[in-house]
Scaffold this active site. Structure first.
Site, PDB file in Angstrom:
ATOM      1  N   CYS A   1      25.097  45.284  75.127  1.00  0.00           N
ATOM      2  CA  CYS A   1      23.310  44.445  74.430  1.00  0.00           C
ATOM      3  C   CYS A   1      23.362  45.413  73.016  1.00  0.00           C
ATOM      4  CB  CYS A   1      22.417  44.731  75.556  1.00  0.00           C
ATOM      5  SG  CYS A   1      21.266  43.590  74.653  1.00  0.00           S
ATOM      6  N   PRO A   2      23.002  44.149  72.214  1.00  0.00           N
ATOM      7  CA  PRO A   2      22.799  42.970  72.366  1.00  0.00           C
ATOM      8  C   PRO A   2      23.915  42.563  71.547  1.00  0.00           C
ATOM      9  CG  PRO A   2      22.437  43.822  70.369  1.00  0.00           C
ATOM     10  CD  PRO A   2      22.592  45.829  71.189  1.00  0.00           C
TER      11      PRO A   2
END
Length: 78
Positions: A14-15
């Site tokens: 993430c992201p």
């Protein structure tokens, strides 16, 4: 003509997966299908929130052998 765009974000944290989805979305047209493959478990809630926020259609969301597959139909491009 409808295009199928495959985004392989496996192995990114993430992201990364959602960033790659947004990048592909910018190039897409209404009617196109974006298929995202990811291994980050945080991608599931992220993609659900993104679809809700943008108004696109989540056609499929499944996890198999540690790989999350999200299929999105682009419907909200202006």
């Amino acid at each position: 003509m409808t295009e199928r765009i495959v985004v392989d974000a496996r192995g990114t944290a993430c992201p990364g997966p959602i960033t790659r989805l947004v990048k592909a979305y910018r190039q897409a047209q209404n009617g196109d299908i974006i298929e995202v493959l990811a291994t980050d478990p945080g991608f599931k809630p992220d993609v659900q929130a993104w679809v809700k926020r943008t108004g696109n259609e989540l056609v499929e969301l499944k996890e198999e052998d540690g790989v999350i597959k999200a299929v999105i139909k682009v419907t909200a491009k202006k």
